[in-house]
Design an enzyme around this catalytic site. Structure first.
Site: not given
Ligand code: CMC
Length: 431
Positions: A308, A366
């Protein structure tokens, strides 16, 4: 006492620039840089707004490190445990919990707006039967401004409230119609003697040829799912609603924009994606393979339902959702659900795996909502629709707050331009 300030020194310039520091009631302070361009000729650069507060708000507070979520100061756990969804709606819209009389009046007002214009039925039938219900929601909610034009006058506080109540009241009816159309069954009219969630379940699962009794345990679970999704401060879809509304667009158009944003798999679409992922994993023994893929930098695969932007701790909503999930499965007598087995094991491994611990990737709401909604009888394509239904009150409360904020301006971000500099047009024959 002198007001705190932040000083910015830019290389090559003799004097630094001072900016005031604003304090919230709780949470990080913010540096007010509204005069930055005027003072320095520079913009800030913050893709994804990871360090930017886009507005002042009194509605929802999140402490992502501690795993805290408060609506108007009240912890989400207490609201989900003791209240119903319309109470949370009242709180988000008006700022205080309602008295008994206020609650009865609010319930009455919402309940008596649940029917939609009869002509809307025909609007639905214009869609292909196999259309994704979220695509239908974007279209139908956008079209509400054509059906309820009288409440599009955003300068009238009374009409703003009428639009808000209409939206909260009609969203379950529209969502249920999207579902009924999807599965090829006749639309079911709202039944005002039922509570908000029970009415929704009735509109979804009743058919005209037989009596349908709503199970109170399932209605309570649905109610809790709605409460847990009601608002989440300035997330992508809420910011979309605020940005759309900042131009003076009508509330129905703004909510339609929010729905479109919510559909993305990184946002509300994650509950559908999480369940599809559990299906793809298929069995507990294949989990390590998918964990490895999630860690592999060269593989775009992510564990859906994990991570998140704000929570770097257990999402407090996920804990309540997990409990609700077990209640629903036990009420329905579902003992061995293969998806739940995979989910539990995936959660166990991810919570003990160095990669996930180090990156603070915890299960989010989720992760469990998908399994619960499936057990309630919804197809995966409806999951994000239910999220949109519940989030509508948050969007509307945030939209109203923005319209009523005297500091409100049209949202207009700037950019770091890295494209071609000025050049002369070349006639096509010479290119
Ligand atoms: N599985 C594996 N690695 C992950 C995941 C994941 N679900 N989420 C983040 N990472 C890693 C990512 O690869 C990155 O690694 P590095 O620093 O080595 O490049 C690090 O963690 C930080 O990720 P980010 O994409 O920079 O973080 P963000 O804050 O931009 O993304 C997120 C947040 C929710 C989009 C992301 O965690 C994600 O894509 N999760 C899966 C989708 C999901 O479950 N979304 C629902 C969110 S809650 C409800 C809502 O908001 O609607």
């Amino acid at each position: 006492m002198t007001k705190p300030t932040a000083k910015l020194e830019i290389g090559g310039q003799e004097e630094g620039h001072e900016f005031e520091v604003l304090k919230g009631s709780v949470g990080p302070d913010v540096v007010n840089i509204t005069s930055l361009y005027k003072d320095t000729g520079m913009f800030t650069y913050d893709p994804g707004f990871t360090s930017t507060a886009s507005c002042e708000s009194k509605i929802t507070y999140i402490d992502g490190d501690e795993g805290i979520l408060l609506h108007r100061g009240y912890p989400i756990e207490q609201l989900a445990e003791h209240g119903d969804f319309l109470e949370t709606c009242y709180l988000l819209l008006y700022g205080e919990l309602p008295t008994k009389a206020q609650k009865e009046d609010f319930d009455y007002r919402v309940t008596h707006h649940t029917m939609v214009h009869e002509q809307m039925n025909r609007f639905f039938t214009g869609f292909r039967r196999d259309a994704h219900p979220m695509a239908v929601m974007c279209g139908v909610v956008g079209a509400m401004s054509a059906f309820y034009h009288d409440s599009t006058d955003i300068s009238d506080p009374h009409q703003r409230m009428v639009a808000s109540l209409r939206m909260i009241a009609k969203m379950p009816t529209i969502a249920a119609m999207a579902y009924k159309y999807h599965v090829g069954q006749p639309f079911v009219y709202p039944k005002n003697e039922l509570g908000y969630a029970a009415n929704f379940l009735h509109m979804c699962f009743a058919v005209p040829c037989e009596e349908y009794k709503v199970n109170p345990v399932l209605a309570r679970a649905m109610e809790r799912i709605f409460i847990l999704h009601a608002d989440h401060e300035q997330n992508a879809s809420t910011s979309t609603v605020r940005l759309a509304g900042s131009s003076g667009a009508n509330p129905f158009a703004c909510i339609a924009a929010g729905i479109a944003c919510l559909w993305g798999p990184a946002h509300g679409g994650a509950n559908e994606a999480a369940l599809n992922m559990l299906d793809e994993i298929g069995s507990v023994d294949r989990i390590p393979e998918f964990i490895d893929r999630a860690k592999d930098k060269n593989d775009p695969f992510r564990l859906m339902g994990f991570g998140h932007r704000v929570y770097k701790n257990y999402d407090p909503r996920a804990k309540i959702m997990q409990k609700t999930c077990h209640e629903v499965l036990s009420e329905l007598g579902i003992k061995d659900d293969p998806q739940l087995d995979i989910a539990m094991e995936l959660e166990r491994i991810a919570l003990t795996d160095e990669y996930f611990i180090e990156k603070k990737l915890y299960p989010n709401i989720d992760f469990y909502s998908g399994i619960t909604l499936k057990a309630l009888g919804f197809p995966t394509t409806m999951f994000t629709v239910l999220f949109a239904l519940a989030r509508t009150v948050g969007w509307i409360a945030q939209w109203k707050e923005m319209i009523e904020d005297p500091k409100q301006k049209i949202g207009r971000p700037r950019q770091l331009y890295t494209g071609a500099t000025q050049r002369d047009y070349v006639p096509i024959a010479k290119r």
